[in-house]
Motif scaffolding. Structure first.
Motif, PDB file in Angstrom:
ATOM      1  N   ASN A  50      32.432   5.022  28.519  1.00 38.48           N
ATOM      2  CA  ASN A  50      31.345   5.573  29.326  1.00 38.48           C
ATOM      3  C   ASN A  50      31.148   4.701  30.565  1.00 38.48           C
ATOM      4  OD1 ASN A  50      29.848   3.294  28.562  1.00 38.48           O
ATOM      5  ND2 ASN A  50      28.765   4.383  26.918  1.00 38.48           N
ATOM      6  N   LYS A  51      30.087   4.932  31.318  1.00 36.16           N
ATOM      7  CA  LYS A  51      29.901   4.216  32.583  1.00 36.16           C
ATOM      8  C   LYS A  51      29.753   2.708  32.409  1.00 36.16           C
ATOM      9  CE  LYS A  51      27.854   8.133  35.038  1.00 36.16           C
ATOM     10  NZ  LYS A  51      26.648   8.651  35.756  1.00 36.16           N
ATOM     11  N   THR A  52      29.263   2.280  31.249  1.00 32.13           N
ATOM     12  CA  THR A  52      29.083   0.841  31.016  1.00 32.13           C
ATOM     13  C   THR A  52      30.365   0.175  30.509  1.00 32.13           C
ATOM     14  OG1 THR A  52      28.405   1.030  28.679  1.00 32.13           O
ATOM     15  CG2 THR A  52      26.700   1.313  30.360  1.00 32.13           C
ATOM     16  N   GLY A  53      31.363   0.987  30.194  1.00 32.85           N
ATOM     17  CA  GLY A  53      32.600   0.445  29.643  1.00 32.85           C
ATOM     18  C   GLY A  53      32.675   0.551  28.131  1.00 32.85           C
ATOM     19  N   TRP A  54      31.581   1.020  27.522  1.00 31.53           N
ATOM     20  CA  TRP A  54      31.532   1.098  26.062  1.00 31.53           C
ATOM     21  C   TRP A  54      32.214   2.367  25.561  1.00 31.53           C
ATOM     22  CZ3 TRP A  54      30.845  -2.684  22.937  1.00 31.53           C
ATOM     23  CH2 TRP A  54      30.563  -2.465  21.577  1.00 31.53           C
ATOM     24  N   ILE A  55      32.718   2.290  24.311  1.00 24.30           N
ATOM     25  CA  ILE A  55      33.287   3.452  23.643  1.00 24.30           C
ATOM     26  C   ILE A  55      32.375   3.790  22.464  1.00 24.30           C
ATOM     27  CG2 ILE A  55      35.255   4.335  22.319  1.00 24.30           C
ATOM     28  CD1 ILE A  55      37.039   2.438  23.963  1.00 24.30           C
ATOM     29  N   ASN A  56      31.804   4.967  22.500  1.00 21.19           N
ATOM     30  CA  ASN A  56      30.794   5.337  21.498  1.00 21.19           C
ATOM     31  C   ASN A  56      31.419   5.808  20.185  1.00 21.19           C
ATOM     32  OD1 ASN A  56      28.357   4.778  22.962  1.00 21.19           O
ATOM     33  ND2 ASN A  56      28.866   6.524  24.268  1.00 21.19           N
ATOM     34  N   LYS A  57      32.161   4.932  19.595  1.00 17.55           N
ATOM     35  CA  LYS A  57      32.735   5.123  18.269  1.00 17.55           C
ATOM     36  C   LYS A  57      32.419   3.872  17.466  1.00 17.55           C
ATOM     37  CE  LYS A  57      35.097   8.943  19.365  1.00 17.55           C
ATOM     38  NZ  LYS A  57      34.986  10.240  18.679  1.00 17.55           N
ATOM     39  N   ASP A  58      32.617   3.932  16.152  1.00 13.69           N
ATOM     40  CA  ASP A  58      32.422   2.720  15.355  1.00 13.69           C
ATOM     41  C   ASP A  58      33.281   1.597  15.917  1.00 13.69           C
ATOM     42  OD1 ASP A  58      30.542   3.623  13.592  1.00 13.69           O
ATOM     43  OD2 ASP A  58      31.967   4.228  12.054  1.00 13.69           O
ATOM     44  N   PHE A  59      32.663   0.448  16.133  1.00 16.30           N
ATOM     45  CA  PHE A  59      33.361  -0.713  16.695  1.00 16.30           C
ATOM     46  C   PHE A  59      34.658  -1.010  15.945  1.00 16.30           C
ATOM     47  CE2 PHE A  59      34.055  -5.330  16.195  1.00 16.30           C
ATOM     48  CZ  PHE A  59      34.339  -5.672  17.515  1.00 16.30           C
ATOM     49  N   HIS A  60      34.589  -1.036  14.617  1.00 17.86           N
ATOM     50  CA  HIS A  60      35.723  -1.403  13.767  1.00 17.86           C
ATOM     51  C   HIS A  60      36.425  -0.137  13.281  1.00 17.86           C
ATOM     52  CE1 HIS A  60      38.024  -3.966  11.052  1.00 17.86           C
ATOM     53  NE2 HIS A  60      37.601  -3.299   9.989  1.00 17.86           N
ATOM     54  N   LYS A  93      26.992  -8.232  25.835  1.00 18.01           N
ATOM     55  CA  LYS A  93      25.595  -7.878  26.071  1.00 18.01           C
ATOM     56  C   LYS A  93      24.943  -7.249  24.832  1.00 18.01           C
ATOM     57  CE  LYS A  93      24.975  -5.706  29.899  1.00 18.01           C
ATOM     58  NZ  LYS A  93      24.939  -4.589  30.887  1.00 18.01           N
ATOM     59  N   ARG A  94      25.710  -6.470  24.100  1.00 17.55           N
ATOM     60  CA  ARG A  94      25.133  -5.739  22.954  1.00 17.55           C
ATOM     61  C   ARG A  94      24.771  -6.664  21.804  1.00 17.55           C
ATOM     62  NH1 ARG A  94      26.335   0.456  22.397  1.00 17.55           N
ATOM     63  NH2 ARG A  94      26.488   0.969  24.613  1.00 17.55           N
TER      64      ARG A  94
END
Length: 336
Positions: A50-60, A93-94
């Motif tokens: 997304n715009k912040t660089g995050w991927i909205n899936k389970d991290f692991h 950051k998270r």
């Protein structure tokens, strides 16, 4: 290794060419960086951000930030590339929320009990790209050294294991290294001094002594939790008897051990690498053994080593496996 290097620089994919130039010769090739951006795995994970660089899936998970971090690093993507940099910034950051999802409770339990969980996994992603001065990485390096130090005091697995519902579990206060502990040590330098080096060598010798190591679970309030034991069950296998999936685990584990710097100091590990060198010499300095398993080709938190786009061509398989041999031999410091 000049013939092997020349072959990879001629026949290898852009990621292999870049990593040979970067890791063997210490040179960056920005023209290759541009081509790496067209890699199908790299493009997939960039498209998921997304715009912040995050991927909205389970991290692991296979589609989460942890796998993206492995892919970006393994493919040779520069950490300053904006999407990569944004993802790392967002991961830092998270902090307490990065592992929300299936890992959240289990990961924190493993961290707390000394087996390495969410925080260790996160630290490894920063360690891949040399960002070991971050406090979160320093803390995990310290905990990793404590874990390996504890291992040197163990004379038998019976000292730290017991049975629970016919399953083998660790006793209270026991500590045990996971594949993430090896990864963290392999890609950090701050811990390296004579005392720590000797301690790590002693602890790896213990893992060899205990091999083959059975699967051991962590017990938390009547729940069995699997520690990250992928690649960690046998530190002294017979290379002539390995199955294809076990070869992948061998390449993965031995590369980490070579990067840690213990191979030349432990006869069992050195002999394994010498056997690979002899195998290369028999085949014009290439690894041509016909092994193939999805562990090599499917990228996830544990699996994935193939940098070539696929193995439909035998030449691509040879390039990938020969490159892994080169990396292992180079970091092990063993002459061909």
């Amino acid at each position: 290794m000049q013939k092997l290097i020349k072959y990879l620089l001629t026949e290898g994919c852009p990621s292999i060419k870049y990593r040979v130039k970067n890791e063997i010769f210490g040179k960056s090739d920005y023209n290759l960086q541009k081509i790496i951006l067209d890699d199908q795995e790299v493009k997939k994970f960039i498209s998921m951000q997304n715009k912040t660089g995050w991927i909205n899936k389970d991290f692991h998970s296979e589609e989460g930030v942890e796998t993206a971090g492995r892919v970006f690093f393994q493919k040779g993507l520069d950490k300053e590339y904006p999407p990569y940099k944004r993802m790392l910034n967002e991961l830092e950051k998270r902090d307490n929320t990065f592992d929300n999802g299936c890992l959240s409770r289990v990961g924190k339990v493993l961290d707390r009990k000394g087996f390495g969980g969410s925080e260790l996994m996160r630290s490894v992603i920063f360690a891949y790209v040399g960002l070991e001065n971050k406090l979160l990485v320093k803390k995990q390096v310290e905990k990793t050294l404590e874990c390996f130090s504890y291992l040197t005091t163990i004379k038998s697995l019976n000292e730290i294991t017991t049975k629970y519902k016919n399953k083998l579990i660790f006793t209270k206060r026991a500590k045990w290294p996971s594949i993430y502990h090896l990864r963290l040590l392999a890609y950090t330098k701050s811990w390296r001094n004579e005392s720590n080096n000797n301690m790590i060598i002693k602890s790896i010798k213990k893992l060899i002594q205990f091999s083959p190591i059975p699967n051991i679970n962590v017990l938390e309030k009547n729940q069995l939790i699997s520690a990250a034991s992928f690649c960690m069950n046998n530190f002294n296998p017979d290379l002539n008897k390995l199955k294809d999936n076990e070869w992948m685990m061998w390449f993965h584990r031995m590369e980490l051990l070579s990067r840690i710097g213990v191979v030349n100091e432990i006869k069992e590990l050195r002999q394994q690498v010498v056997n690979i060198i002899n195998l290369l010499k028999e085949n014009d300095e290439l690894f041509i053994k016909k092994i193939n398993h999805y562990y090599f080709r499917k990228w996830g938190t544990y699996t994935g080593l193939a940098l070539e786009k696929d193995w439909r061509s035998p030449k691509r398989r040879v390039c990938d496996l020969s490159f892994r041999c080169l990396i292992i031999i180079f970091y092990a410091g063993i002459e061909m």
